[in-house]
Design an enzyme around this catalytic site. Structure first.
Site, PDB file in Angstrom:
ATOM      1  N   ASN A 102       8.129   3.586  11.244  1.00  0.00           N
ATOM      2  CA  ASN A 102       7.573   2.847  10.115  1.00  0.00           C
ATOM      3  C   ASN A 102       8.716   2.255   9.283  1.00  0.00           C
ATOM      4  OD1 ASN A 102       5.641   1.977   8.109  1.00  0.00           O
ATOM      5  ND2 ASN A 102       4.356   3.707   8.686  1.00  0.00           N
ATOM      6  N   ASN A 134       7.601  -4.023   1.299  1.00  0.00           N
ATOM      7  CA  ASN A 134       6.179  -4.024   0.935  1.00  0.00           C
ATOM      8  C   ASN A 134       5.786  -2.693   0.314  1.00  0.00           C
ATOM      9  OD1 ASN A 134       3.834  -2.478   2.491  1.00  0.00           O
ATOM     10  ND2 ASN A 134       5.547  -2.695   3.931  1.00  0.00           N
ATOM     11  N   SER A 142       3.443   5.907   6.158  1.00  0.00           N
ATOM     12  CA  SER A 142       3.609   4.860   5.152  1.00  0.00           C
ATOM     13  C   SER A 142       4.196   5.475   3.891  1.00  0.00           C
ATOM     14  CB  SER A 142       2.268   4.204   4.816  1.00  0.00           C
ATOM     15  OG  SER A 142       2.403   3.393   3.666  1.00  0.00           O
ATOM     16  N   ASN A 199       3.879   4.171   0.994  1.00  0.00           N
ATOM     17  CA  ASN A 199       3.188   3.570  -0.139  1.00  0.00           C
ATOM     18  C   ASN A 199       1.891   4.257  -0.519  1.00  0.00           C
ATOM     19  OD1 ASN A 199       5.190   1.517  -0.286  1.00  0.00           O
ATOM     20  ND2 ASN A 199       4.239   0.555   1.495  1.00  0.00           N
ATOM     21  N   THR A 200       1.552   5.360   0.155  1.00  0.00           N
ATOM     22  CA  THR A 200       0.440   6.223  -0.253  1.00  0.00           C
ATOM     23  C   THR A 200       1.053   7.556  -0.651  1.00  0.00           C
ATOM     24  OG1 THR A 200      -1.146   5.147   1.240  1.00  0.00           O
ATOM     25  CG2 THR A 200      -1.674   7.377   0.495  1.00  0.00           C
ATOM     26  N   LYS A 249       2.532   7.723  14.367  1.00  0.00           N
ATOM     27  CA  LYS A 249       3.536   6.812  13.802  1.00  0.00           C
ATOM     28  C   LYS A 249       4.364   7.561  12.775  1.00  0.00           C
ATOM     29  CE  LYS A 249       4.569   2.226  12.331  1.00  0.00           C
ATOM     30  NZ  LYS A 249       4.198   0.831  12.550  1.00  0.00           N
ATOM     31  N   GLY A 277      -0.002  -0.486   0.125  1.00  0.00           N
ATOM     32  CA  GLY A 277      -0.890   0.625  -0.204  1.00  0.00           C
ATOM     33  C   GLY A 277      -2.176   0.659   0.597  1.00  0.00           C
ATOM     34  N   PHE A 278      -2.095   0.329   1.901  1.00  0.00           N
ATOM     35  CA  PHE A 278      -3.268   0.393   2.783  1.00  0.00           C
ATOM     36  C   PHE A 278      -4.435  -0.432   2.241  1.00  0.00           C
ATOM     37  CE2 PHE A 278      -2.362   4.828   4.922  1.00  0.00           C
ATOM     38  CZ  PHE A 278      -1.332   4.253   5.638  1.00  0.00           C
TER      39      PHE A 278
END
Length: 347
Positions: A239, A108, A170, A172-173, A210, A111-112
């Site tokens: 994560n 995935n 994450s 994705n940021t 996390k 992106g929050f």
């Protein structure tokens, strides 16, 4: 095939993100399964929170705190909602969610994407005595003060969540994982501690960090020490990963975080490293690649007080939770453990 098994099979024929949306709609309509009474051997505690069983729902499934109640009814011992950011944001362009069926994995780069803190807080405020529900908080992509976003999330949800997870891992940021470095982490945890101390004591709840599984040498010890010093309750390990073990799916080359079965060994190894570094000072939650009772048991014996899963539901459906719990109870008894807590770290 059961009704819920048939629904899982049907949803797998859809685009992954569309399938997730339909699953949420079904749960909101009351179409979710009902879990039975938990085996007493599974009752445990996490940072002072009483859990009927140690199998939790990982964040990402219920981003906007819409279906935590039906997921608890389905048999999860606790549910974590989010990641939520102060302002609503659309996330990254679609397609951004990929089902790697051959690998029992998911990639995935969401992106929050979420509807923002106010909507999230409103739903938690109406939840009543519905079990242990955690809030996973993050930062907006375009924020000028990302640490300030975490303080905002903590402050707004104070007294509404059973616990908080500070998601700085994450992939994705852009730049978010830089908050795991020593100086940035100390500033983040320091500002959160200051905010918590200024808020009403009645709203205090355990706080977890996390972390990513993709850590450099020495970072495990640095992170564990910083969390212990600042009074965090524990660490969520881990994560998704940006690493790529051998994969066979045609989506293997997609950018984003990899979760599911290929993450199992890596996340369990890093969990063991955190258990050693923490030395009993922190409660650890094992996340990443749990698809069976054996996987959950391995995390517990590596040092996890509880576990979380999400990706395996994509392939197995909600009935997986009951199967994991039954198998876990059998394994505990077979090895002579009277409780989950007795098996934590018992490698």
């Amino acid at each position: 095939m059961s009704l819920h098994g048939a629904a899982t099979w049907a949803l797998r024929g859809l685009d992954p993100e569309d399938a997730h949306g339909w699953a949420i709609k079904g749960l909101k309509l009351g179409l979710g399964p009902a879990g039975g009474r938990d085996d007493p051997i599974l009752a445990t505690s996490l940072a002072g929170l009483s859990l009927p069983n140690p199998v939790g729902l990982a964040p990402g499934f219920d981003k906007d705190a819409e279906v935590f109640a039906p997921m608890l009814r389905a048999g999860f011992g606790f549910a974590e909602c989010g990641t939520v950011t102060p302002l609503p944001q659309a996330g990254n362009p679609r397609p951004r969610l990929f089902r790697l069926s051959e690998d029992r994995a998911v990639i995935n780069r969401m992106g929050f994407n979420n509807k923002g803190l106010e909507a999230f807080a409103g739903r938690l405020a109406r939840r009543g005595p519905s079990g242990v529900v955690g809030a996973n908080i993050g930062a907006n992509k375009d924020s000028a003060d990302r640490i300030g976003d975490y303080v905002t999330g903590l402050t707004r949800l104070w007294g509404l969540a059973s616990y908080f997870t500070i998601n700085i891992s994450s992939p994705n940021t852009p730049g978010l994982r830089a908050l795991q470095t020593k100086a940035a982490l100390e500033e983040l945890l320091g500002r959160l501690a200051e905010a918590a101390d200024s808020l009403p004591p009645a709203g205090r709840a355990p706080m977890f960090l996390k972390v990513a599984p993709d850590l450099e040498a020495g970072e495990v010890e640095t992170i564990a020490a910083a969390c212990a010093v600042r009074g965090l309750a524990g660490i969520m390990v881990s994560n998704t990963t940006v690493s790529r073990p051998p994969l066979t799916s045609r989506f293997a080359g997609e950018a984003g975080g990899l979760s599911g079965a290929p993450l199992t060994a890596l996340s369990t190894r890093v969990l063991g490293e955190f258990a050693q570094a923490a030395g009993g000072r922190l409660a650890l939650v094992g996340v990443g690649g749990i698809g069976s009772g054996a996987d959950a048991y391995a995390k517990i014996r590596a040092g996890a007080c509880a576990v979380q899963l999400y990706s395996a539901l994509v392939f197995e459906g909600p009935g997986l939770v009951g199967r994991i719990k039954r198998d876990l109870a059998q394994r505990l008894r077979a090895d002579g453990f009277a409780s989950v807590g007795a098996a934590v770290g018992a490698k």
